[in-house]
Design a protein around this motif. Sequence first.
Motif, PDB file in Angstrom:
ATOM      1  N   ARG B 146       0.867  -1.200   0.000  1.00  0.00           N
ATOM      2  CA  ARG B 146       0.000   0.000   0.000  1.00  0.00           C
ATOM      3  C   ARG B 146       0.889   1.231   0.000  1.00  0.00           C
ATOM      4  O   ARG B 146       1.449   1.605   1.035  1.00  0.00           O
ATOM      5  N   ALA B 288     -10.377  -0.983  -6.522  1.00  0.00           N
ATOM      6  CA  ALA B 288     -10.274  -1.520  -5.164  1.00  0.00           C
ATOM      7  C   ALA B 288     -11.431  -2.485  -4.926  1.00  0.00           C
ATOM      8  O   ALA B 288     -12.572  -2.224  -5.324  1.00  0.00           O
ATOM      9  N   GLY B 289     -11.135  -3.625  -4.297  1.00  0.00           N
ATOM     10  CA  GLY B 289     -12.170  -4.602  -3.985  1.00  0.00           C
ATOM     11  C   GLY B 289     -12.224  -5.759  -4.967  1.00  0.00           C
ATOM     12  O   GLY B 289     -12.682  -6.846  -4.624  1.00  0.00           O
ATOM     13  N   GLU B 345      -7.465  -9.476  -3.060  1.00  0.00           N
ATOM     14  CA  GLU B 345      -8.223  -8.241  -3.277  1.00  0.00           C
ATOM     15  C   GLU B 345      -7.309  -7.018  -3.441  1.00  0.00           C
ATOM     16  O   GLU B 345      -6.397  -6.815  -2.637  1.00  0.00           O
ATOM     17  N   GLU B 347      -6.308  -3.113  -3.258  1.00  0.00           N
ATOM     18  CA  GLU B 347      -6.596  -2.033  -2.311  1.00  0.00           C
ATOM     19  C   GLU B 347      -6.097  -0.709  -2.878  1.00  0.00           C
ATOM     20  O   GLU B 347      -5.148  -0.683  -3.669  1.00  0.00           O
ATOM     21  N   HIS B 350      -2.276   0.234  -4.069  1.00  0.00           N
ATOM     22  CA  HIS B 350      -1.525  -0.834  -4.737  1.00  0.00           C
ATOM     23  C   HIS B 350      -1.027  -0.322  -6.092  1.00  0.00           C
ATOM     24  O   HIS B 350      -1.800   0.277  -6.843  1.00  0.00           O
ATOM     25  N   GLU B 376      -9.983   3.888  -5.299  1.00  0.00           N
ATOM     26  CA  GLU B 376     -11.269   3.376  -4.793  1.00  0.00           C
ATOM     27  C   GLU B 376     -12.169   2.904  -5.929  1.00  0.00           C
ATOM     28  O   GLU B 376     -12.832   1.882  -5.832  1.00  0.00           O
TER      29      GLU B 376
END
Lengths: 394, 394
Positions: B146, B288-289, B345, B347, B350, B376
Amino acid sequence: METDLDPLRSVLEDEGHDGYLISDDDSDSDQRYVSGFTAPDAYQTLVTAAGEVHLLVSGLEYGRAQKEADADSVSRRAAYDYQELVAEHGSYEGTLRTIAAFLADHGVDSIAVPRNFPTGTADGLRELGLEVAVESEDVVEEIRSRKTPWETNQISATQSANEAAMAAAERLIATAEIEDGALVFDGEELTSARVKEEIEITLLRHGCGLDETIVACGADGADPHNRGSGTLEAGKPIVIDIFPRDKGTGYFGDMTRTFVRGEPTAEAKRRYEVTREAFETALETIEAGVTGAAVHDAVCDVIEDAGYETLRSDPSADIGFIHSTGHGVGLDLHEQPSLSPTGEELEPGHVVTVEPGLYDPEVGGIRIEDLVVVTEDGYENLTEYPVAFEPRAN
Amino acid sequence: METDLDPLRSVLEDEGHDGYLISDDDSDSDQRYVSGFTAPDAYQTLVTAAGEVHLLVSGLEYGRAQKEADADSVSRRAAYDYQELVAEHGSYEGTLRTIAAFLADHGVDSIAVPRNFPTGTADGLRELGLEVAVESEDVVEEIRSRKTPWETNQISATQSANEAAMAAAERLIATAEIEDGALVFDGEELTSARVKEEIEITLLRHGCGLDETIVACGADGADPHNRGSGTLEAGKPIVIDIFPRDKGTGYFGDMTRTFVRGEPTAEAKRRYEVTREAFETALETIEAGVTGAAVHDAVCDVIEDAGYETLRSDPSADIGFIHSTGHGVGLDLHEQPSLSPTGEELEPGHVVTVEPGLYDPEVGGIRIEDLVVVTEDGYENLTEYPVAFEPRAN
């Protein structure tokens, strides 16, 4: 290259292991040496007690490994159901199980591993029932320390490229103007960065790369691993230490010279002469059968007799001679043997730096370094570059 | 840089360890990240359960470490009687005992270590009575994955240098003559080596270094990690993959383009379009996700739908799409997260490559690669370089 893995086989035999396992990428020189292969991600090299070399690589590297590796066999992970094991156990545990299956396939239950073998893999293989013991003599590094004539030639070739780079740097310093105490080249202040760029471009044109170079003036040069920055100044010693690696062969060179433009102080001159005497004494001392400790002691004698401190006279000294006399050079920049208090007996084929120095922020740093190969009755210098405090326009 | 070591403190707390110990040189990016220090020989970084960072370095590095390290304290080995311990126990055991004394001094009896912690040191500390357990979640690499805005800026800066290098390479290829099917520049055959030299010199002038570059034409390019050699030919795809590292910050960039001079075959053109569609599909999928596995699957869907093999359709394929879609980039060229079958996943923060490709020795290699930061609701592309099969004189 013909590598002599017999000492490793002897260790396996003496300690009753079925094999020796390296699990690393090519940044580990033992891996590169034993496998004869290079790859940016970890792969496994097994040396069996019978002296066979087997590689385990990813599918990505399989084709190239088959062509390039110096191995009796190359397997890809897929041959041991890597994808299925990862799907079932996750990436980490799946990789461990793949390695275990590869070892089982070669009849190996008990392995010796190098000191730097990853603890995660060692403990993981232990949990899978393998016996894993650390090979504590660093036998592969010891094997690597005795260079074959082919290897010495590679190191010598890198050192020749290094000499071209040093000449380019010396030329910049020698031909700079002096304005207000600063070196000026082509109308701009001559900086450490500018000299480094010249060095690096010269090395690139000779097929060598390097992570960094030291061009350190004045107080910067008094901290032996300070890489140096800013404008170069007249009257202050400039330490230039270049340690390039040939991109093809992977063998390093290493050389240091110290120059001063304008008039050095009397103390800097004296330190240069003492360092040079220490340097020449070290060279005279080197031959097969002499210990690295004895060479280092000879250097400390010269430096202490001249009234300066060493780590021998004061282990916490931070001025004077505050490092060891030299180190082995090969696929690693720092490898066996060492010319230091713990330095063992030198052998023919050992390639070592000889690099005494004297440091004091008030005076600057002085270091002179050549690279030599030990012979039965002395040494052969792989460095032909002249030693002089005053830079020449060459 | 403000590093967030809280996830590491949580691991120590959950597993009941007093500290986390890294013992490596700066080539280990976890070491560099946690210590905020660089040195070519191994040093030790201890993170205590309270989140304090303590360094143990050689006398040689002590002065610089005090100035540069991002640590609560810096100790030199001499403070723990290193020389005496080495004199009594030898270099290896003496070093172990020095580390044990350093740990004791900070009240640490039980340590977690990274997977790649040296087995020799782990087993040696265990013999000296310490509890040593492998931290198997790779929590520091996870923290490193991150990126802070500062880190993303560093990576972006390296990627900008990369674009300058790619432009220099593309210009050579675009402006070469074609004679008897070979590219010719300035009257000489244009080789892979010549293009690499241009790339490297451009990067040097931008403060970046690189160990190697891929400039691989035709069948060379069909082996994804073949670096390429020899004369570049007209009508065949030339894969250029550049992955430089900024010498100051240590952060990497990574980009690939594939060019063809003269007329590509219809099959090469089709593969370029399929690769490009896979590339754009991957970018559209990223946010993200979403898992890295889902991004990789989306790429495999495109490629398999077009009739080519992937490692998903055939785990032992050696033509088609034979690697993963992407990897994290930071202080390491290959780090977390991955866009692969095991990719977890994504984030925000990344930084990943997106690099589908198609390979076949009969046709050559095709690969297109950008570097992006996950946000996001999508991604920000850190690469501004155009995507085109036909080289421009730019």
